[in-house]
Motif scaffolding. Structure first.
Motif, PDB file in Angstrom:
ATOM      1  N   ARG A  52       0.829  -1.199   0.000  1.00 21.88           N
ATOM      2  CA  ARG A  52       0.000   0.000   0.000  1.00 21.88           C
ATOM      3  C   ARG A  52       0.871   1.258   0.000  1.00 21.88           C
ATOM      4  N   TYR A  53       1.929   1.214   0.823  1.00 17.78           N
ATOM      5  CA  TYR A  53       2.787   2.399   0.885  1.00 17.78           C
ATOM      6  C   TYR A  53       3.597   2.566  -0.400  1.00 17.78           C
ATOM      7  N   GLN A  54       4.067   1.478  -0.971  1.00 15.14           N
ATOM      8  CA  GLN A  54       4.844   1.608  -2.204  1.00 15.14           C
ATOM      9  C   GLN A  54       3.991   2.148  -3.349  1.00 15.14           C
ATOM     10  N   ASP A  55       2.716   1.788  -3.388  1.00 18.38           N
ATOM     11  CA  ASP A  55       1.811   2.366  -4.399  1.00 18.38           C
ATOM     12  C   ASP A  55       1.622   3.857  -4.153  1.00 18.38           C
ATOM     13  N   ALA A 152       0.433  13.322   1.804  1.00 15.26           N
ATOM     14  CA  ALA A 152       1.628  13.023   1.023  1.00 15.26           C
ATOM     15  C   ALA A 152       1.893  14.095  -0.039  1.00 15.26           C
ATOM     16  N   TYR A 153       0.844  14.545  -0.725  1.00 18.14           N
ATOM     17  CA  TYR A 153       1.048  15.577  -1.746  1.00 18.14           C
ATOM     18  C   TYR A 153       1.495  16.895  -1.117  1.00 18.14           C
ATOM     19  N   VAL A 154       0.926  17.247   0.023  1.00 16.55           N
ATOM     20  CA  VAL A 154       1.359  18.480   0.689  1.00 16.55           C
ATOM     21  C   VAL A 154       2.803  18.344   1.151  1.00 16.55           C
ATOM     22  N   MET A 155       3.180  17.191   1.683  1.00 14.56           N
ATOM     23  CA  MET A 155       4.565  16.966   2.102  1.00 14.56           C
ATOM     24  C   MET A 155       5.513  17.090   0.925  1.00 14.56           C
ATOM     25  N   LYS A 156       5.171  16.485  -0.191  1.00 11.86           N
ATOM     26  CA  LYS A 156       6.023  16.570  -1.378  1.00 11.86           C
ATOM     27  C   LYS A 156       6.149  18.020  -1.835  1.00 11.86           C
ATOM     28  N   PHE A 157       5.052  18.739  -1.804  1.00 12.55           N
ATOM     29  CA  PHE A 157       5.016  20.137  -2.219  1.00 12.55           C
ATOM     30  C   PHE A 157       5.901  20.995  -1.322  1.00 12.55           C
ATOM     31  N   MET A 158       5.780  20.774  -0.005  1.00  7.66           N
ATOM     32  CA  MET A 158       6.460  21.635   0.951  1.00  7.66           C
ATOM     33  C   MET A 158       7.939  21.301   1.125  1.00  7.66           C
ATOM     34  N   THR A 159       8.310  20.044   0.941  1.00  9.99           N
ATOM     35  CA  THR A 159       9.703  19.644   1.129  1.00  9.99           C
ATOM     36  C   THR A 159      10.491  19.619  -0.168  1.00  9.99           C
ATOM     37  N   ARG A 160       9.755  19.573  -1.303  1.00 10.08           N
ATOM     38  CA  ARG A 160      10.383  19.450  -2.632  1.00 10.08           C
ATOM     39  C   ARG A 160      11.254  18.195  -2.697  1.00 10.08           C
ATOM     40  N   LYS A 161      10.824  17.166  -1.995  1.00  5.70           N
ATOM     41  CA  LYS A 161      11.553  15.901  -1.976  1.00  5.70           C
ATOM     42  C   LYS A 161      10.636  14.762  -2.397  1.00  5.70           C
ATOM     43  N   ALA A 162      11.254  13.680  -2.863  1.00  9.16           N
ATOM     44  CA  ALA A 162      10.506  12.473  -3.156  1.00  9.16           C
ATOM     45  C   ALA A 162       9.990  11.869  -1.855  1.00  9.16           C
ATOM     46  N   MET A 163       8.994  11.019  -1.974  1.00 13.94           N
ATOM     47  CA  MET A 163       8.430  10.364  -0.804  1.00 13.94           C
ATOM     48  C   MET A 163       9.482   9.502  -0.104  1.00 13.94           C
ATOM     49  N   PRO A 164       9.442   9.444   1.226  1.00  7.36           N
ATOM     50  CA  PRO A 164      10.355   8.563   1.969  1.00  7.36           C
ATOM     51  C   PRO A 164      10.179   7.116   1.549  1.00  7.36           C
ATOM     52  N   SER A 165      11.179   6.310   1.838  1.00  6.22           N
ATOM     53  CA  SER A 165      11.180   4.938   1.341  1.00  6.22           C
ATOM     54  C   SER A 165      10.330   3.977   2.158  1.00  6.22           C
ATOM     55  N   SER A 166       9.915   4.372   3.379  1.00  5.46           N
ATOM     56  CA  SER A 166       9.153   3.451   4.226  1.00  5.46           C
ATOM     57  C   SER A 166       8.053   4.206   4.956  1.00  5.46           C
ATOM     58  N   PRO A 167       7.011   3.478   5.429  1.00  6.65           N
ATOM     59  CA  PRO A 167       5.951   4.126   6.213  1.00  6.65           C
ATOM     60  C   PRO A 167       6.461   4.806   7.471  1.00  6.65           C
ATOM     61  N   PHE A 170       7.947   8.027   6.500  1.00  8.04           N
ATOM     62  CA  PHE A 170       6.851   8.923   6.128  1.00  8.04           C
ATOM     63  C   PHE A 170       6.223   9.538   7.372  1.00  8.04           C
ATOM     64  N   ALA A 171       5.950   8.710   8.385  1.00  7.12           N
ATOM     65  CA  ALA A 171       5.335   9.209   9.614  1.00  7.12           C
ATOM     66  C   ALA A 171       6.230  10.234  10.296  1.00  7.12           C
ATOM     67  N   ALA A 172       7.545   9.999  10.265  1.00 10.73           N
ATOM     68  CA  ALA A 172       8.471  10.949  10.879  1.00 10.73           C
ATOM     69  C   ALA A 172       8.456  12.280  10.137  1.00 10.73           C
ATOM     70  N   MET A 173       8.453  12.237   8.801  1.00 11.08           N
ATOM     71  CA  MET A 173       8.408  13.469   8.017  1.00 11.08           C
ATOM     72  C   MET A 173       7.082  14.196   8.221  1.00 11.08           C
ATOM     73  N   TYR A 249      -5.760   6.946   8.003  1.00 12.35           N
ATOM     74  CA  TYR A 249      -6.333   5.705   7.464  1.00 12.35           C
ATOM     75  C   TYR A 249      -5.387   5.135   6.401  1.00 12.35           C
ATOM     76  N   GLY A 250      -4.953   3.884   6.601  1.00 16.26           N
ATOM     77  CA  GLY A 250      -4.058   3.233   5.650  1.00 16.26           C
ATOM     78  C   GLY A 250      -2.590   3.324   6.009  1.00 16.26           C
ATOM     79  N   LEU A 251      -2.258   3.981   7.129  1.00 15.74           N
ATOM     80  CA  LEU A 251      -0.865   4.093   7.564  1.00 15.74           C
ATOM     81  C   LEU A 251      -0.761   3.558   8.981  1.00 15.74           C
ATOM     82  N   SER A 252       0.134   2.574   9.204  1.00 12.83           N
ATOM     83  CA  SER A 252       0.235   1.963  10.526  1.00 12.83           C
ATOM     84  C   SER A 252       0.983   2.817  11.544  1.00 12.83           C
ATOM     85  N   PRO A 253       2.167   3.338  11.244  1.00 11.99           N
ATOM     86  CA  PRO A 253       2.891   4.097  12.271  1.00 11.99           C
ATOM     87  C   PRO A 253       2.136   5.358  12.690  1.00 11.99           C
ATOM     88  N   LYS A 254       2.230   5.679  13.967  1.00  8.19           N
ATOM     89  CA  LYS A 254       1.601   6.884  14.470  1.00  8.19           C
ATOM     90  C   LYS A 254       2.454   8.104  14.128  1.00  8.19           C
TER      91      LYS A 254
END
Length: 338
Positions: A52-55, A152-167, A170-173, A249-254
């Motif tokens: 799910r996260y890789q998609d 995720a889209y807002v994070m990508k927009f604000m950081t100008r970085k690709a998505m992190p490699s793991s959930p 992602f939760a940390a970012m 919803y859809g992300l396990s880490p808090k």
């Protein structure tokens, strides 16, 4: 409709981002919704968290954000305003997209040619919005419906970085950017009458008897509907502050905020300093070191009300948030009262 509903383009961006800054002082809850050109990969319901996260990662890295809507409101449900930010940069002729998704957006009133000519430059938005978030850091609660992709889209927009490699990454970012989040679709899993969370925003609004203003699949209208649904849901179920915060919803880490940061204090308010500090801990810091020392020496002795001076002081805030994978326990017998 009394709510302030504003379309934001390149020519009025500076004016409206300043308005957002002012309104956040009194309306610190932010519901948000993003419009983007579909899903290149559709994740099966039975997919593992990893798949799910890789998609998600593939879709967000491959596609561009088209529109972002935010609605600002307070704990009493008073709406400060809704802003719909329209971005340039997406080109239907050359950029990856899902044709059916673009057709749906157009059918609901999005003029992509106007976006291309008059939309906000993404870098200009990121610089302006980042400064606003910095000034209000530690005060905001972000509310979404099924907000994993929106976040995720807002994070990508604000950081100008690709998505992190793991959930977990992602939760940390997300914790660094949003700090405190609530997802209505996640919350709906725990309440009778909301179909175990297997429900869309429109259906939830009808069950909760919340009226939509504007058109579906436009980010401003969706963010406003999300805000109204959150207010109704919190009142209906008597939700306590902090309940279900940190989960999408859809992300396990808090998702947890960073441990220490600075924020701007709302003007004209006072701060109560207890004899024995409790968490979250708030320390007032002034520009004058002598005033700092004087205040720190007194607050250990007795509680005191300390008015915010002008300019407003900076606060240091330690939110209490422990990342974990286990889902929270639902309060029993919460039902929709029809």
């Amino acid at each position: 409709m009394a709510n302030r509903f504003t379309a934001v383009w390149a020519d009025n961006f500076a004016q409206e981002i300043a308005a957002v800054d002012r309104f956040l002082t009194h309306f610190p809850i932010v519901s948000f919704d993003a419009e983007f050109p579909g899903f290149l990969r559709n994740t099966p319901r039975s997919a593992s968290d990893a798949l799910r996260y890789q998609d998600l990662r593939f879709n967000v890295d491959s596609l561009k954000l088209i529109q972002l809507g935010i609605t600002l409101f307070d704990d009493l449900g008073n709406i400060g305003g809704t802003w719909e930010f329209n971005f340039r940069g997406f080109d239907e002729e050359t950029d990856p997209h899902v044709a059916d998704s673009i057709t749906l957006l157009k059918a609901n009133g999005l003029d992509l040619e106007k976006f291309r000519k008059f939309g906000i430059d993404p870098e200009v938005f990121e610089e302006g919005f980042a400064e606003v978030l910095r000034m209000h850091r530690g005060r905001l609660l972000w509310v979404s419906f099924h907000g994993l992709y929106d976040s995720a889209y807002v994070m990508k927009f604000m950081t100008r970085k690709a998505m992190p490699s793991s959930p977990t990454e992602f939760a940390a970012m997300a914790g660094n950017l949003f700090e405190r989040v609530c997802d209505l679709k996640f919350m709906a899993k725990f309440y009778q009458g909301l179909l175990g969370g297997e429900i869309g925003l429109e259906r939830m609004a009808k069950i909760l008897r919340v009226q939509r203003y504007g058109d579906a699949h436009q980010a401003g209208s969706d963010s406003l509907l999300t805000a109204d649904a959150f207010v109704r849901m919190r009142a209906q179920f008597v939700l306590k502050p902090g309940m279900y915060e940190g989960f999408l919803y859809g992300l396990s880490p808090k998702i947890c905020a960073s441990s220490v940061h600075r924020v701007r204090a709302p003007p004209g308010q006072v701060i109560l300093v207890p004899v024995v500090p409790t968490r979250p801990v708030i320390l007032v810091r002034h520009s004058s070191s002598s005033r700092d020392q004087s205040f720190q020496s007194h607050h250990q002795a007795s509680p005191m009300l300390y008015p915010y001076p002008s300019p407003a002081p900076m606060l240091m805030h330690r939110p209490m948030c422990i990342p974990f994978h286990a889902l929270p326990q639902a309060p029993p017998h919460y039902q929709i009262q029809m």
